[in-house]
Design an enzyme around this catalytic site. Structure first.
Site, mmCIF file in Angstrom:
data_model
loop_
_atom_site.group_PDB
_atom_site.id
_atom_site.type_symbol
_atom_site.label_atom_id
_atom_site.label_comp_id
_atom_site.label_asym_id
_atom_site.label_seq_id
_atom_site.Cartn_x
_atom_site.Cartn_y
_atom_site.Cartn_z
ATOM 1 C CB ALA A 75 -0.948 -0.003 1.199
ATOM 2 C CB THR A 76 4.192 2.145 1.338
ATOM 3 O OG1 THR A 76 3.851 1.835 2.691
ATOM 4 C CG2 THR A 76 5.115 3.352 1.298
ATOM 5 C CG ASN A 161 -3.704 3.539 10.137
ATOM 6 O OD1 ASN A 161 -4.175 4.525 9.553
ATOM 7 N ND2 ASN A 161 -2.566 3.579 10.783
ATOM 8 C CB SER A 209 -1.409 -3.606 2.003
ATOM 9 O OG SER A 209 -0.255 -4.309 2.373
ATOM 10 C CG HIS A 211 1.284 -6.766 5.260
ATOM 11 N ND1 HIS A 211 1.327 -6.380 6.579
ATOM 12 C CD2 HIS A 211 1.575 -5.667 4.536
ATOM 13 C CE1 HIS A 211 1.637 -5.082 6.637
ATOM 14 N NE2 HIS A 211 1.787 -4.630 5.402
ATOM 15 C CB THR A 250 10.540 -9.335 -12.927
ATOM 16 O OG1 THR A 250 11.407 -9.061 -14.019
ATOM 17 C CG2 THR A 250 10.027 -10.760 -13.003
ATOM 18 C CB CYS A 336 3.923 4.119 11.594
ATOM 19 S SG CYS A 336 3.134 2.946 10.520
HETATM 20 C C1 LIG Z 1 -0.492 -0.801 6.602
HETATM 21 C C2 LIG Z 1 -1.004 0.409 5.943
HETATM 22 C C3 LIG Z 1 -0.309 1.011 4.889
HETATM 23 C C4 LIG Z 1 1.039 0.504 4.434
HETATM 24 O O1 LIG Z 1 0.920 -0.699 3.758
HETATM 25 P P1 LIG Z 1 2.224 -1.548 3.322
HETATM 26 O O2 LIG Z 1 1.703 -2.585 2.412
HETATM 27 O O3 LIG Z 1 2.773 -2.085 4.581
HETATM 28 O O4 LIG Z 1 3.150 -0.597 2.638
HETATM 29 C C5 LIG Z 1 -0.872 2.107 4.286
HETATM 30 N N1 LIG Z 1 -2.049 2.606 4.684
HETATM 31 C C6 LIG Z 1 -2.753 2.060 5.692
HETATM 32 C C7 LIG Z 1 -4.066 2.645 6.079
HETATM 33 C C8 LIG Z 1 -2.254 0.945 6.354
HETATM 34 O O5 LIG Z 1 -2.953 0.413 7.347
#
Ligand SMILES: *Cc1c(COP(=O)(O)O)cnc(C)c1O
Length: 412
Positions: A75-76, A161, A209, A211, A250, A336
């Protein structure tokens, strides 16, 4: 039944990979190791088939067309590509000039949205930083009030989050479309937990994302709308032109296959999971609220994610509370910010005082969380808060009816 320690209640930070996801991924490390870009042999075709399936699975969870799904590293990266990519594509003036266009976002976004917006601000874009309502919600009316003639992009997260509250995303999207403004949402905490349809929810760009939804780490996706309106982006990473040129490199085939499978499982299971989480959360919150004074559940009571609760405990120091409940993995603030001792900037944005924001816990459940674990965690938290308050002179004063916010402390 005895519970196994430690207990993991930090699913908003990351989730365990579902074993069914791992099973789906494994062949793509070994037999099907080909490069999906190899168009002229069967190794490439097998890998591409895995990617195609995953693209359909992700698209189906979003109500999107598979062509609208761009795979990224998480997501980043999706947020960076969406925000910088749209700003640069729709800029009103070239790089090096000022007033290049107006962007609207919110101060309780994830850092992966805040920092790209700050970067764009340095590069000549104007940014309006809105504050959420005190219940954590961002409304379409707030966005309407901030729109300008030169607004090119609005970025508002779907579910927060730290406190799990939902913003008025379909309404904000509709407003953006009426005004020809590109609309991005960081839906990392929402997707896989709540029903999503990018078409009827009026979304142009959506980050997710793997994970956070029981898939592997280091993989994610960006939805990029192709019709009404067709959204274009300036790529950040250039090279082999993969992913329609938006994201060269890739593809992470096993990771993407895992993300696809994870999305398919969420689509099947999210409704029953949500019911279960609501029952568990109600149990946990009533235990804590019934047995402790001076506690506050942060954010809107209903418009929030079912598996998450964020609770502030007065007269307790957050780090001490974490230490006293070490066998339960939770978060004080978001993952974070918990490395620093700063009170959560998200809770501050809600107007929660420094004292309360210092002592808040984010508790987030997941697919394998049991009722026994929730009972254990609730009892442990209550016991720890009581112990810490026994040592607190401020809590004694509070119990004697002294309003500590009115005390004038002697200066040293
Ligand atoms: C975890 C999170 C991200 C970052 O996601 P990654 O895949 O770890 O880079 C971004 N935005 C929100 C709201 C999140 O909870």
């Amino acid at each position: 039944m005895t519970v196994q320690l430690p207990i993991y209640l930090d699913h908003a930070a990351t989730t365990r990979c579902d074993p069914r996801v791992v099973d789906a991924m494994l062949p793509y490390f070994t037999e099907n190791f080909g490069n999906p870009g190899s168009r002229n042999h069967s190794f490439g075709w097998a890998a591409e088939e895995g990617i195609d399936t995953a693209r359909r699975q992700v698209a189906s969870l979003l109500g999107a067309d598979p062509k609208e799904v761009i795979f990224t590293s998480g997501a980043t990266e999706s947020n960076n590509l969406a925000i910088k990519g749209a700003a640069n594509m729709y800029a009103k003036k070239p790089a090096g000039e000022t007033s290049r266009g107006h962007i609207i976002t919110v101060i309780h976004e994830h850092k992966a949205v805040l920092d790209p917006c700050k970067r764009l601000e340095k590069e000549g874009f104007d940014v309006t930083w809105l504050e959420p309502r005190s219940d954590g919600i961002v409304t379409a009316e707030m966005i309407r009030g901030a729109l300008r003639d030169d607004t090119i992009l609005v970025s508002v997260m779907w579910a927060n989050n730290e406190i799990g509250t939902f913003n008025e995303i379909p309404e904000i999207g509709e407003l953006c479309h009426e005004n020809n403004v590109v609309f991005h949402t960081d839906a990392t905490q929402w997707v896989g937990k709540m029903p999503t349809n990018v078409k009827t929810d009026n979304i142009d760009l959506l980050s997710l994302s793997s994970h956070k939804l029981y898939g592997p780490k280091g993989v994610g996706a960006l939805y990029v709308r192709r019709r009404r309106p067709r959204i274009r982006l300036t790529a950040i990473q250039e090279g082999g032109g993969q992913e329609r040129g938006y994201r060269s490199g890739t593809l992470n085939v096993p990771g993407i296959v895992g993300l696809g499978k994870a999305c398919e499982l969420c689509a099947q299971e999210m409704d029953t999971e949500r019911e279960r989480f609501i029952a568990l959360r109600t149990k946990l919150e009533s235990m804590i609220c019934d047995q402790l004074d001076v506690v506050q559940i942060n954010g809107h009571a209903d418009k929030r994610l079912a598996h998450l609760t964020n609770i502030s405990f007065g007269f307790v120091e957050g780090e001490s509370l974490m230490m006293a409940t070490k066998e339960i993995a939770m978060s004080s603030g978001s993952a974070c910010t918990s490395a620093s001792l700063e009170p959560s900037y998200v809770l501050k944005a809600l107007g929660v005082g420094d004292d309360l924001a210092h002592s808040s816990l984010r508790i987030s459940m997941g697919r394998w969380t049991t009722e026994e674990e929730i009972e254990y965690a609730g009892n442990k938290i209550i016991e720890a808060v009581n112990k810490l308050r026994d040592l607190s002179p401020l809590f004694d004063m509070h119990n004697e009816g002294i309003d500590i916010t009115k005390i004038e402390w002697a200066a040293h």
